[in-house]
Design an enzyme around this catalytic site. Sequence first.
Site, PDB file in Angstrom:
ATOM      1  N   THR A   1      47.533  57.339  42.029  1.00  0.00           N
ATOM      2  CA  THR A   1      47.418  56.224  41.087  1.00  0.00           C
ATOM      3  C   THR A   1      47.936  56.623  39.713  1.00  0.00           C
ATOM      4  O   THR A   1      48.447  55.789  38.967  1.00  0.00           O
ATOM      5  CB  THR A   1      45.964  55.733  40.972  1.00  0.00           C
TER       6      THR A   1
ATOM      7  N   LYS B   1      46.332  51.384  40.320  1.00  0.00           N
ATOM      8  CA  LYS B   1      45.889  51.696  38.965  1.00  0.00           C
ATOM      9  C   LYS B   1      45.711  50.376  38.223  1.00  0.00           C
ATOM     10  O   LYS B   1      46.664  49.604  38.078  1.00  0.00           O
ATOM     11  CB  LYS B   1      46.921  52.563  38.252  1.00  0.00           C
TER      12      LYS B   1
ATOM     13  N   HIS C   1      30.360  21.996  27.528  1.00  0.00           N
ATOM     14  CA  HIS C   1      29.645  20.771  27.188  1.00  0.00           C
ATOM     15  C   HIS C   1      29.377  20.675  25.688  1.00  0.00           C
ATOM     16  O   HIS C   1      29.015  21.651  25.031  1.00  0.00           O
ATOM     17  CB  HIS C   1      28.311  20.717  27.935  1.00  0.00           C
TER      18      HIS C   1
END
Length: 302
Positions: free
Chosen positions: A57, A12, A250
């Site tokens: 689950t 899960k 950057h």
Amino acid sequence: MGIILGENQYGKAENRVVRIYRETPRHEIKDINVGSALRGDFTAAHTDGDQRKVLPTDTQKQTAYAYAKEKGIASIEQYGLELARHFVDDYEPVDGARIEIEEYAWERAVVDGKEHDHTWVRKGQEVRTADITVEGKGEGQKTWVIGGLKDLVVLKSTGSEFHDFLEDEYTILQPTTDRVMSTSLVAKWRFTTTDVDWEAIYPAIKQIIVDTFATVQSLALQQTLYQMGKTILETYDFIAEVKLSAPNIHHFVYDLSPFGLENNKEVFNADDRPYGLIQATVTRDDAPDAGPAWTQQMAWLG
């Protein structure tokens, strides 16, 4: 040609658990995101749809919430160890469990100059992480714990260089001895023991990372990452290796000449795409085997 089931696991993902401690008038909060994955011989579930060895689950989700009450969340590492050991020790078909946790920090709201007892403001500096793997039964059981952080955004306005790099006919980047350096850092460190003061070690390692970023006169982001990992390993002998991932955010000096303005490295354009991605592992030459410590819940999809 035969066809067989390969590596598999199930669980899960991303259970959002918030635990409020109300034992005193001054409440405490833990806010976490928990994922679980169970490993074992679940071949029949895949080939025949036979679920007799499968712990749902949903049960894993319910356990995550119940353990937040029963065991508490003193630290995400300890909470993850409790969960993983429960799944492996208490369910015969399960011979391995992986628990991945993110912790979201909160700081107390300040009202009339004082910290409020039950109000917080989300603290967004970074996300703390822990990955726990437990395998095996009884005395042969093995445990791996990885601490870490992600989304730690840092920037320094000088103290970074980049020059003497390889060039070819497509190279247009100009060398520099003074540039802005910024990144959103992911760092993970593997412990060799569970006898650790989890709540003390995390801020200490984070401070090493920040201090190193600030103080190293960097000739490359690679050099900075290596020094971070090296310093962590030199400071803590119970850490075996450090993995770091850093996108180079950057910053380019913006051309203000059309407006008759001089820009002496004062105004920049921050580019988040595309970006250089610098990654490194710093390890002890005698580090114990990592086993499945780095096998993530969604490893083969990454």
